[in-house]
Design an enzyme around this catalytic site. Structure first.
Site, short mmCIF file in Angstrom:
data_model
loop_
_atom_site.label_atom_id
_atom_site.label_comp_id
_atom_site.label_asym_id
_atom_site.label_seq_id
_atom_site.Cartn_x
_atom_site.Cartn_y
_atom_site.Cartn_z
N SER A 61 -58.37 -30.54 24.21
CA SER A 61 -57.71 -31.49 25.10
C SER A 61 -56.79 -30.80 26.11
O SER A 61 -56.75 -31.17 27.28
CB SER A 61 -56.92 -32.51 24.28
OG SER A 61 -57.79 -33.23 23.44
N ASP A 153 -60.03 -28.21 13.32
CA ASP A 153 -60.85 -27.49 14.30
C ASP A 153 -61.79 -26.52 13.58
O ASP A 153 -62.49 -25.73 14.22
CB ASP A 153 -59.96 -26.72 15.29
CG ASP A 153 -59.07 -27.67 16.07
OD1 ASP A 153 -59.58 -28.71 16.53
OD2 ASP A 153 -57.86 -27.39 16.21
N ALA A 260 -49.33 -25.46 23.03
CA ALA A 260 -47.95 -25.93 22.98
C ALA A 260 -47.73 -27.21 22.19
O ALA A 260 -46.76 -27.32 21.44
CB ALA A 260 -47.44 -26.13 24.41
N HIS A 441 -63.85 -33.00 26.27
CA HIS A 441 -64.65 -32.20 25.32
C HIS A 441 -65.37 -33.18 24.41
O HIS A 441 -65.11 -34.38 24.43
CB HIS A 441 -63.76 -31.26 24.49
CG HIS A 441 -62.66 -31.96 23.76
ND1 HIS A 441 -62.88 -32.70 22.62
CD2 HIS A 441 -61.33 -32.08 24.02
CE1 HIS A 441 -61.74 -33.23 22.20
NE2 HIS A 441 -60.78 -32.87 23.04
N HIS A 459 -64.20 -30.16 17.37
CA HIS A 459 -64.82 -30.50 18.64
C HIS A 459 -66.23 -29.93 18.70
O HIS A 459 -66.60 -29.06 17.91
CB HIS A 459 -63.99 -29.94 19.80
CG HIS A 459 -62.60 -30.48 19.85
ND1 HIS A 459 -61.58 -29.89 20.57
CD2 HIS A 459 -62.04 -31.57 19.27
CE1 HIS A 459 -60.47 -30.59 20.42
NE2 HIS A 459 -60.73 -31.60 19.64
#
Length: 512
Positions: A61, A153, A260, A441, A459
């Site tokens: 993202s 992930d 971040a 994505h 993803h």
């Protein structure tokens, strides 16, 4: 009345011809199906080199929104750090050297915290391993790794391999050990669930945890026995020779995540003098270093500070005296604001923002619609108001529900989004506006890994849709487009000149 150009980003909505546990293809989506047949469309790339990531690396993202908003391929922190390691300049980094020098000067401890994962979305374990090697080379005697576990992930129960690698490296170098483990659910919250962050902080800093084991592997095995996968491992401390590790004054802490948004909250707990989200024993006097800049307000050293791109879409709209709105629910609000603006916190002149709170549920499969109803209500009102030249919105559902691995819930999320898209289509066409629908994505397009037949929570690297909905005649002008081509396309339909800094190309040509 302004004729609005609307960009709808369906987070995690990839395209795949396969119907194998493809929540997007198998859901009942009459609006999407009719738009796909009726309006100009193409597929564009949202991963790998085309978005500034290493080859074959799935998009995410943050990367997606930066590329969309900047209108150029933006080389990501992962790529920059990989390059520094490859060129052997990583160990010469000023912030990293200062953190190590602090430990040597005070004969104190070096703590590495971060996501121990090969996922490459928030961190990469190879960066952690390189940091361990550099610490040894520079004379560090005591290094403690506080490992956040992924399972989001990466496959849900895949941390064993990473833990074994880290354990072996630390043992081979006789440098230290894994001092705590913790699921990212706790350490990497981004939705102000401070009770989770508190548990992670207390395990790392105070060696105060619900569970204590003799090794990180034992902690993982016991967590699996409690039916907690990697993401949800309860913060656990590791006891070595009767010793529990705490973070103490004069220690150095290096946070090894490069993304971040999920690193901010716990960083504030470490660094803010007037922190009040949960009680701390004291404000630590430590050297706190982050790999990249998580928040400009954080008082810490940054190893790889941001490079601010100029003439992003938001800036170009401002310079052309256009009004703009950014809207998303909490989970994706930083993406349509901070990341979309190329890492800029401040709003542009003429830029409004609407934040819709995400529902307070443990996991989003419990509420697949999330806050999409409220987002859609606000969007339709904004279109009807005629106030905005350009609106950028994000729907989080297909990504956040996709991450749960719950196939049925993901289909419910997609079906709800289809109803939202119907409302947006009607509003845009009624006011003679332009709507573009895309994704940053893939995710919900593969809910089960066909090779392992286990839930796929990460993803995908699939292409993503790019559709034009409006009264203008449009033709596809660019084959093999990518996310950085979206901003030039929006400027094209709005009749605004594309700045030279935007190296993307328009995806559609529009009849004048």
């Amino acid at each position: 009345m302004k004729k609005t150009t609307l960009l709808v980003i369906l987070d995690g909505w990839g395209y795949s011809d396969s119907d194998y546990f493809n929540a997007i293809k198998n859901a009942n989506t009459p609006t999407w199906d009719s738009i796909w047949q009726e309006f100009p469309k193409t597929l564009i790339n949202a991963s790998s080199l085309e978005v500034g990531l290493p080859r074959s690396q799935m998009g995410n993202s943050e990367v997606g929104h930066v590329n969309i908003g900047c209108g150029r391929v933006v080389y990501q922190e992962l790529t920059k750090i990989d390059k520094a390691i490859e060129e052997k300049t990583f160990g010469d980094n000023k912030a990293i050297c200062a953190a190590i020098d602090n430990v040597i000067k005070n004969d104190s401890n070096l703590h590495l915290i971060g996501l121990l994962s090969p996922g490459g979305v928030h961190s990469h374990e190879e960066h952690i391993f390189e940091m361990i090697k550099i610490a040894k080379q520079k004379g560090i005697k005591r290094l403690y790794l506080h490992a956040f576990l992924d399972g989001r992930d990466t496959p849900p129960r895949s941390a064993e391999k990473s833990i074994k690698k880290a354990d072996k490296l630390l043992q081979d170098l006789n440098l230290g050990y894994i001092a705590s483990v913790c699921g990212r659910y706790y350490a990497m919250d981004r939705d102000n669930r401070w009770d989770r962050v508190e548990k992670a902080y207390n395990a790392i800093v105070n060696a105060n945890a619900d569970f204590i084991y003799d090794s990180a592997l034992e902690a993982l095995e016991q967590s699996y026995a409690r039916d907690q996968s990697d993401e949800f491992v309860i913060p656990t401390c590791i006891k070595k020779d009767g010793h529990l590790v705490k973070v103490q004054d004069n220690d150095s802490v290096i946070f090894m995540n490069f993304r971040a948004d999920r690193a901010r909250e716990i960083s504030h707990a470490f660094t803010d003098e007037s922190f009040d989200h949960f009680p701390r024993k004291k404000h630590l006097n430590i050297n706190f270093t982050t790999l990249t800049e998580y928040d400009s307000k954080l008082k810490c050293a940054v190893a790889f500070p941001p490079e601010q791109p100029i003439n992003t879409l938001g800036e170009v709209l401002m310079k052309n005296h256009k009004t703009q709105l950014r809207i998303a629910e909490t989970e994706k609000y930083p993406h349509v604001t901070f990341f979309f603006n190329g890492g800029r916190e401040e709003q542009f002149e003429g830029e409004d923002r609407i934040l819709i709170p995400s529902p307070k549920v443990a996991t989003y499969d419990l509420q697949p619609e999330m806050s999409a109803p409220e987002v859609t209500d606000k969007l339709v009102a904004a279109i009807n108001s005629g106030k905005y030249d350009c609106i950028v919105c994000n729907y989080a559902n297909s990504d956040m529900v996709g991450h749960t691995g719950n196939y049925e819930a993901a289909m419910q999320a997609i079906e709800y989004l289809d109803k939202c898209i119907a409302r947006l289509k009607d509003a845009i066409l009624e006011h003679d506006g332009n709507m573009f629908i895309t994704a940053d994505h893939g995710n919900a397009d593969m809910m089960v890994n066909p090779e392992t037949q286990k839930p796929h929570t990460a993803h995908t690297t699939n292409l993503v849709p790019f559709i034009y909905v409006g009264h203008k005649k449009a033709q596809v002008a660019l084959e093999h487009g990518k996310l950085s081509d979206i901003a030039p396309t929006l400027l094209n339909v709005m009749g605004i000149a594309q700045p030279k800094e935007m190296t993307g190309k328009t995806i559609f040509n529009f009849e004048k």
